[in-house]
Design an enzyme around this catalytic site. Structure first.
Site, PDB file in Angstrom:
ATOM      1  N   GLY A  12       0.819  -1.214   0.000  1.00  0.00           N
ATOM      2  CA  GLY A  12       0.000   0.000   0.000  1.00  0.00           C
ATOM      3  C   GLY A  12       0.849   1.259   0.000  1.00  0.00           C
ATOM      4  N   PHE A  36      -5.880  -5.435  -2.175  1.00  0.00           N
ATOM      5  CA  PHE A  36      -7.204  -4.795  -2.267  1.00  0.00           C
ATOM      6  C   PHE A  36      -7.036  -3.334  -2.682  1.00  0.00           C
ATOM      7  CE2 PHE A  36     -10.818  -2.661   0.166  1.00  0.00           C
ATOM      8  CZ  PHE A  36     -11.642  -2.677  -0.943  1.00  0.00           C
ATOM      9  N   THR A  37      -6.271  -2.577  -1.920  1.00  0.00           N
ATOM     10  CA  THR A  37      -5.989  -1.184  -2.322  1.00  0.00           C
ATOM     11  C   THR A  37      -4.520  -0.990  -2.660  1.00  0.00           C
ATOM     12  OG1 THR A  37      -5.777  -0.620   0.021  1.00  0.00           O
ATOM     13  CG2 THR A  37      -7.872  -0.118  -1.015  1.00  0.00           C
ATOM     14  N   GLY A 102      -1.555 -13.326  17.518  1.00  0.00           N
ATOM     15  CA  GLY A 102      -1.301 -14.746  17.818  1.00  0.00           C
ATOM     16  C   GLY A 102       0.073 -15.147  17.326  1.00  0.00           C
ATOM     17  N   ARG A 106       3.325 -16.310  19.593  1.00  0.00           N
ATOM     18  CA  ARG A 106       3.983 -17.605  19.433  1.00  0.00           C
ATOM     19  C   ARG A 106       5.470 -17.468  19.147  1.00  0.00           C
ATOM     20  NH1 ARG A 106       0.580 -19.429  16.220  1.00  0.00           N
ATOM     21  NH2 ARG A 106       1.744 -19.114  14.323  1.00  0.00           N
ATOM     22  N   TYR A 145     -14.588   1.083  10.045  1.00  0.00           N
ATOM     23  CA  TYR A 145     -13.162   1.411  10.164  1.00  0.00           C
ATOM     24  C   TYR A 145     -12.833   1.845  11.591  1.00  0.00           C
ATOM     25  CZ  TYR A 145      -8.717   3.763   8.925  1.00  0.00           C
ATOM     26  OH  TYR A 145      -7.400   4.175   8.841  1.00  0.00           O
ATOM     27  N   TYR A 159      -3.580  -8.507  24.678  1.00  0.00           N
ATOM     28  CA  TYR A 159      -2.498  -9.490  24.433  1.00  0.00           C
ATOM     29  C   TYR A 159      -1.252  -9.091  25.230  1.00  0.00           C
ATOM     30  CZ  TYR A 159      -4.380 -12.676  20.925  1.00  0.00           C
ATOM     31  OH  TYR A 159      -5.091 -13.674  20.299  1.00  0.00           O
ATOM     32  N   ARG A 186      -9.048   9.882  -1.228  1.00  0.00           N
ATOM     33  CA  ARG A 186      -8.718  10.766  -0.105  1.00  0.00           C
ATOM     34  C   ARG A 186      -8.477  12.175  -0.631  1.00  0.00           C
ATOM     35  NH1 ARG A 186      -4.837   6.879   3.466  1.00  0.00           N
ATOM     36  NH2 ARG A 186      -4.470   5.878   1.460  1.00  0.00           N
TER      37      ARG A 186
HETATM   38  P1  NAD Z   1      -3.513   1.740   1.694  1.00  0.00           P
HETATM   39  O1  NAD Z   1      -4.945   1.431   1.397  1.00  0.00           O
HETATM   40  O2  NAD Z   1      -2.669   2.301   0.614  1.00  0.00           O
HETATM   41  O3  NAD Z   1      -2.762   0.447   2.256  1.00  0.00           O
HETATM   42  C1  NAD Z   1      -3.402  -0.620   2.907  1.00  0.00           C
HETATM   43  C2  NAD Z   1      -2.817  -1.913   2.380  1.00  0.00           C
HETATM   44  O4  NAD Z   1      -3.405  -3.021   3.082  1.00  0.00           O
HETATM   45  C3  NAD Z   1      -3.099  -2.141   0.893  1.00  0.00           C
HETATM   46  O5  NAD Z   1      -1.933  -2.548   0.241  1.00  0.00           O
HETATM   47  C4  NAD Z   1      -4.161  -3.247   0.888  1.00  0.00           C
HETATM   48  O6  NAD Z   1      -4.143  -4.025  -0.293  1.00  0.00           O
HETATM   49  C5  NAD Z   1      -3.766  -4.021   2.123  1.00  0.00           C
HETATM   50  N1  NAD Z   1      -4.861  -4.823   2.707  1.00  0.00           N
HETATM   51  C6  NAD Z   1      -6.137  -4.411   2.965  1.00  0.00           C
HETATM   52  N2  NAD Z   1      -6.835  -5.427   3.508  1.00  0.00           N
HETATM   53  C7  NAD Z   1      -5.985  -6.491   3.610  1.00  0.00           C
HETATM   54  C8  NAD Z   1      -6.121  -7.817   4.074  1.00  0.00           C
HETATM   55  N3  NAD Z   1      -7.276  -8.270   4.569  1.00  0.00           N
HETATM   56  N4  NAD Z   1      -5.046  -8.649   4.017  1.00  0.00           N
HETATM   57  C9  NAD Z   1      -3.857  -8.211   3.507  1.00  0.00           C
HETATM   58  N5  NAD Z   1      -3.676  -6.961   3.037  1.00  0.00           N
HETATM   59  C10 NAD Z   1      -4.727  -6.099   3.096  1.00  0.00           C
HETATM   60  O7  NAD Z   1      -3.518   2.716   2.968  1.00  0.00           O
HETATM   61  P2  NAD Z   1      -2.332   3.458   3.736  1.00  0.00           P
HETATM   62  O8  NAD Z   1      -2.643   4.893   3.721  1.00  0.00           O
HETATM   63  O9  NAD Z   1      -1.021   2.978   3.267  1.00  0.00           O
HETATM   64  O10 NAD Z   1      -2.602   2.959   5.228  1.00  0.00           O
HETATM   65  C11 NAD Z   1      -1.817   1.951   5.840  1.00  0.00           C
HETATM   66  C12 NAD Z   1      -2.286   1.745   7.275  1.00  0.00           C
HETATM   67  O11 NAD Z   1      -2.158   2.971   8.005  1.00  0.00           O
HETATM   68  C13 NAD Z   1      -3.744   1.318   7.400  1.00  0.00           C
HETATM   69  O12 NAD Z   1      -3.860   0.364   8.423  1.00  0.00           O
HETATM   70  C14 NAD Z   1      -4.451   2.590   7.774  1.00  0.00           C
HETATM   71  O13 NAD Z   1      -5.614   2.336   8.531  1.00  0.00           O
HETATM   72  C15 NAD Z   1      -3.377   3.305   8.608  1.00  0.00           C
HETATM   73  N6  NAD Z   1      -3.617   4.765   8.576  1.00  0.00           N
HETATM   74  C16 NAD Z   1      -3.295   5.501   7.491  1.00  0.00           C
HETATM   75  C17 NAD Z   1      -3.550   6.865   7.485  1.00  0.00           C
HETATM   76  C18 NAD Z   1      -3.210   7.757   6.317  1.00  0.00           C
HETATM   77  O14 NAD Z   1      -3.527   8.937   6.359  1.00  0.00           O
HETATM   78  N7  NAD Z   1      -2.544   7.299   5.285  1.00  0.00           N
HETATM   79  C19 NAD Z   1      -4.150   7.470   8.604  1.00  0.00           C
HETATM   80  C20 NAD Z   1      -4.479   6.667   9.689  1.00  0.00           C
HETATM   81  C21 NAD Z   1      -4.192   5.312   9.675  1.00  0.00           C
HETATM   82  N1  UDP Z   2     -12.993  15.827   1.122  1.00  0.00           N
HETATM   83  C1  UDP Z   2     -13.435  16.797   0.225  1.00  0.00           C
HETATM   84  N2  UDP Z   2     -13.344  16.516  -1.098  1.00  0.00           N
HETATM   85  C2  UDP Z   2     -12.857  15.337  -1.597  1.00  0.00           C
HETATM   86  C3  UDP Z   2     -12.402  14.355  -0.666  1.00  0.00           C
HETATM   87  C4  UDP Z   2     -12.498  14.630   0.696  1.00  0.00           C
HETATM   88  O1  UDP Z   2     -13.876  17.879   0.620  1.00  0.00           O
HETATM   89  O2  UDP Z   2     -12.808  15.177  -2.824  1.00  0.00           O
HETATM   90  C5  UDP Z   2     -13.051  16.126   2.564  1.00  0.00           C
HETATM   91  C6  UDP Z   2     -13.740  15.075   3.424  1.00  0.00           C
HETATM   92  O3  UDP Z   2     -15.133  15.303   3.475  1.00  0.00           O
HETATM   93  C7  UDP Z   2     -13.068  15.270   4.758  1.00  0.00           C
HETATM   94  C8  UDP Z   2     -11.644  15.707   4.392  1.00  0.00           C
HETATM   95  O4  UDP Z   2     -11.715  16.159   3.056  1.00  0.00           O
HETATM   96  O5  UDP Z   2     -13.683  16.304   5.477  1.00  0.00           O
HETATM   97  C9  UDP Z   2     -10.613  14.590   4.498  1.00  0.00           C
HETATM   98  O6  UDP Z   2     -11.096  13.479   3.800  1.00  0.00           O
HETATM   99  P1  UDP Z   2     -10.269  12.135   3.586  1.00  0.00           P
HETATM  100  O7  UDP Z   2     -11.198  11.165   2.924  1.00  0.00           O
HETATM  101  O8  UDP Z   2      -8.984  12.435   2.930  1.00  0.00           O
HETATM  102  O9  UDP Z   2      -9.890  11.641   5.055  1.00  0.00           O
HETATM  103  P2  UDP Z   2     -10.633  11.544   6.463  1.00  0.00           P
HETATM  104  O10 UDP Z   2     -12.023  12.114   6.369  1.00  0.00           O
HETATM  105  O11 UDP Z   2     -10.659  10.082   6.772  1.00  0.00           O
HETATM  106  O12 UDP Z   2      -9.787  12.339   7.362  1.00  0.00           O
END
Ligand code: NAD
Ligand code: UDP
Length: 315
Positions: A12, A36-37, A102, A106, A145, A159, A186
């Site tokens: 990701g 997935f993403t 888990g 282990r 979420y 844990y 986003r």
């Molecule tokens: P992202 O969607 O780019 O990455 C998530 C990754 O997890 C993807 O590669 C997806 O394919 C994989 N994935 C999803 N479900 C899975 C599953 N069941 N098994 C194996 N792989 C799976 O998002 P990101 O921004 O890189 O976020 C990474 C982590 O950080 C997430 O846990 C997210 O909740 C956390 N996070 C990110 C932000 C942010 O702003 N980027 C903020 C808060 C928390």
């Molecule tokens: N948002 C927006 N236009 C867009 C996408 C998001 O105004 O095209 C707004 C959304 O409603 C939120 C903020 O931007 O208030 C951040 O959204 P994002 O989905 O990036 O993250 P999160 O809401 O999870 O912080």
């Protein structure tokens, strides 16, 4: 000493950068992802490295391996993607945490949970400190979420209490940067892609809601510091950039930095969209000696350059 490290969600946006950094620091990395993403493209440049391994696997199913550390990042992070299959999102957060905890138990590995500022929901205290319990609607569209991540935190601390698993919990605030998926939904990627394509910028609500944006390199620094912090510091710890902006200010800055001709169109605010969000990072400063270095303008320029360098034809 070279460590063997498992990164779930390693293909990701954040996971792929983390894999890269851990390899650069001389470690062996096993990246697990169900795509997935995430995308293979995010890690394809790492495949030639003999210390890197990519495994297609879904963490809702158990996974067996011997490693020293586990970074648990697997979970879709964009509201569009985590709401697409809400039940699967809950399973990924909860069953994924159970499977990874888990495993950590282990094999005696240290495990870090990528938690989120969403555990605070639509916060009533501002800025958010780790001691705040949050304000989450358990039956709203973001709950799959928010509650999934809250339950994962509960699993982590239990844990630790019951089985002495060596845990770290990090609450990530909005992070952006190169390699965000252009269709990710986003706000930062949406606005940059819209500006570069000359489309109108879609502002949800009146644009007065706030977020505090952290550049991905700062975030990854904080994450690695948290993983390697002293054993009795388990967190949760906020990691993010405390500089707060309205979403309207972000839209205007993106238009300015891209020289776009885009206008702004107002669309309905999705339900339960938090009105304000700003991390209090005193704890991260004290315990991790960490604070962000890259401010929004500089980080946005780097991200804009990235989006200019990729093919946006079909977006
Ligand atoms: P992202 O969607 O780019 O990455 C998530 C990754 O997890 C993807 O590669 C997806 O394919 C994989 N994935 C999803 N479900 C899975 C599953 N069941 N098994 C194996 N792989 C799976 O998002 P990101 O921004 O890189 O976020 C990474 C982590 O950080 C997430 O846990 C997210 O909740 C956390 N996070 C990110 C932000 C942010 O702003 N980027 C903020 C808060 C928390
Ligand atoms: N948002 C927006 N236009 C867009 C996408 C998001 O105004 O095209 C707004 C959304 O409603 C939120 C903020 O931007 O208030 C951040 O959204 P994002 O989905 O990036 O993250 P999160 O809401 O999870 O912080």
């Amino acid at each position: 000493m070279r460590k063997k490290i498992l990164v779930t969600g390693g293909a990701g946006f954040l996971g792929s950068h983390l894999c890269e950094r851990l390899l650069d620091e001389g470690n062996e990395v096993i990246c697990v992802d169900n795509f997935f993403t995430g995308q293979k493209q995010n890690v394809v440049h790492l495949l030639d490295n003999p210390y890197f391994e990519m495994v297609r696997h879904d963490i809702t199913m158990p996974f067996f391996i011997e490693v020293d550390q586990i970074y648990n990042l697997a979970c879709p992070a964009s509201p569009i993607h985590y709401q697409y299959n809400a039940i699967k999102t809950i399973k990924t957060s909860v069953m994924g945490a159970i499977n990874m905890l888990g495993l950590a138990k282990r094999i005696n590995a240290r495990i870090l949970q990528a938690s989120t500022s969403e555990v605070y929901g639509d916060p009533e205290i501002h800025p958010q400190t780790e001691s705040y319990w949050g304000h989450v609607n358990p039956i709203g569209i973001r709950a799959c979420y928010d509650e999934g991540k809250r339950c994962a935190e509960t699993l982590f601390v239990n844990y630790n209490r019951q089985n002495n698993v060596d845990i770290k919990i990090m609450r990530i605030f909005n992070t952006y940067g190169p390699r965000m998926h252009p269709n990710d939904g986003r706000v930062v990627s949406n606005f940059i892609v819209q500006a570069l394509k000359g489309r109108d910028i879609t502002l949800y609500g009146d644009g007065m809601q706030t977020r505090s944006f952290c550049y991905r390199d700062d975030l990854i620094d904080g994450m690695i510091k948290m993983m390697n912090s002293r054993t009795d510091f388990t967190g949760p710890v906020n990691v993010g950039n405390p500089n707060e902006f309205t979403i309207k200010e972000l839209a205007e800055l993106v238009i300015e930095l891209t020289n776009a001709k885009s206008g702004i169109v107002y669309e309905p605010l999705p339900s339960d969209d938090p009105m304000q969000r700003q991390p209090d990072i005193s704890l991260a400063k004290k315990e991790l000696n960490w604070e962000p270095k890259i401010q929004l303008r500089e980080g946005l320029l780097k991200t804009i350059n990235y989006f200019k360098s990729i093919d946006l034809t079909n977006i």
